[in-house]
Enzyme design. Structure first.
Site, PDB file in Angstrom:
ATOM      1  CG  MET A   7     -22.176  12.803  11.050  1.00 21.79           C
ATOM      2  SD  MET A   7     -23.237  14.247  11.062  1.00 21.79           S
ATOM      3  CE  MET A   7     -22.034  15.556  11.170  1.00 21.79           C
ATOM      4  CD  GLU A   8     -22.436  10.841  15.697  1.00 19.59           C
ATOM      5  OE1 GLU A   8     -22.625   9.838  14.963  1.00 19.59           O
ATOM      6  OE2 GLU A   8     -23.068  11.898  15.565  1.00 19.59           O
ATOM      7  CB  SER A  38     -30.941   5.547   8.148  1.00 19.85           C
ATOM      8  OG  SER A  38     -29.861   6.429   7.908  1.00 19.85           O
ATOM      9  CG  ASP A  39     -29.219   7.770   4.397  1.00 20.93           C
ATOM     10  OD1 ASP A  39     -29.180   7.667   5.640  1.00 20.93           O
ATOM     11  OD2 ASP A  39     -28.374   8.385   3.738  1.00 20.93           O
ATOM     12  N   GLY A  83     -27.192   8.344  19.300  1.00 22.90           N
ATOM     13  CA  GLY A  83     -27.007   9.788  19.204  1.00 22.90           C
ATOM     14  C   GLY A  83     -28.119  10.547  19.924  1.00 22.90           C
ATOM     15  N   GLY A  93     -25.951   3.572  16.234  1.00 17.01           N
ATOM     16  CA  GLY A  93     -26.433   4.725  15.476  1.00 17.01           C
ATOM     17  C   GLY A  93     -26.989   4.352  14.121  1.00 17.01           C
ATOM     18  NE  ARG A 117     -24.669  21.385  27.773  1.00 15.44           N
ATOM     19  CZ  ARG A 117     -24.348  22.373  26.936  1.00 15.44           C
ATOM     20  NH1 ARG A 117     -24.767  22.368  25.708  1.00 15.44           N
ATOM     21  NH2 ARG A 117     -23.583  23.358  27.351  1.00 15.44           N
TER      22      ARG A 117
END
Ligand code: HPA
Length: 240
Positions: free
Chosen positions: A179-180, A202-203, A20, A89, A43
């Site tokens: 989210m992806e 991660s959690d 990400g 991710g 960007r």
């Protein structure tokens, strides 16, 4: 070139790893790729191409959420001849028993996004991983003793959400929230290409357990090596 990518045709390898975060893309390029060079920086979404085990591999960030990954994946698939995208991710575990640091591969990805309804199918489409990428990832993880769980992901449009929906999905065996993945799988299906999402946990959304900073890096590295070896395996197989 596209509105979001200033690379030239041929700048990307057939397989792209997609974290990400643009800084993670740079970290992966600098740490793992030989002769990596920057091919996109529109960007600040950095894309690099280099070699891993003598095989050309690219890495480019997706940004956060389904709209963002859908744009970058679509352009890589349709404008740059990319065949495989492997999302690398992080995700939050929904299973209370799942330890932080576990690596999860999304065989499928449910979503609360309405993206698929825009295709006017009138059915619930099931976004799924590419079987060849998934089975290669399972094999590579086994070979390296990386604990890899395979199952369903939940790609949520909201990071700040009531936990309620996620907890209900856990009752259906959904392993983790991110989210992806669903956006990536939908683009791969639409473009007749190949995708896989692998995430390190991660959690834990249910227990509140979270990875400390050092373990986050170690587990992230295990996931990256699994993804890179998967890229090598599928590239070698397609050359045979
Ligand atoms: N929600 C959504 N995305 C995430 C989470 C989460 O709890 N953890 C890591 N990515």
């Amino acid at each position: 070139m596209t509105p979001h990518n200033n690379a030239n045709p041929g700048d990307f390898a057939k397989t792209v790893l997609m974290p990400g975060d643009p800084l993670r893309a740079r970290y992966i390029a600098e740490t793992y790729l030989e002769a990596a060079h920057l091919v996109n920086d529109v960007r600040g979404v950095q894309g690099y191409t280099g070699y891993y085990k003598f095989i050309p591999v690219s890495v480019m960030a997706s940004g956060m959420g389904i709209p963002s990954i859908s744009i970058y994946a679509h352009e890589l698939f349709t404008e740059y001849g990319v065949e495989n995208i492997i999302r690398v991710g992080t995700a939050g575990a929904l299973d209370p028993e799942m330890k932080v640091g576990t690596v999860v591969a999304g065989m499928g990805a449910c979503t609360d996004s309405n993206v698929i309804s825009q295709f006017g199918l009138g059915v619930n489409f099931a976004p799924i991983a590419d079987f060849r990428l998934l089975s290669a990832a399972v094999e590579q993880a086994k070979a390296m003793n990386v604990e890899l769980q395979v199952g369903n992901l939940y790609s949520s449009d909201l990071f700040y959400d009531e936990a309620g929906r996620a907890i209900k999905l856990e009752k259906l065996g959904v392993l983790a929230i991110e989210m992806e993945a669903a956006g990536l799988y939908i683009e791969a299906a639409r473009c007749k290409k190949h995708a896989l999402a692998i995430c390190s946990i991660s959690d834990n959304v249910i227990t509140g357990e979270a990875l400390d900073a050092d373990s986050r890096v170690t587990r992230f590295n295990e996931m990256i090596i699994t993804a890179l070896d998967t890229a090598v395996a599928v590239t070698r197989n397609s050359m045979e």
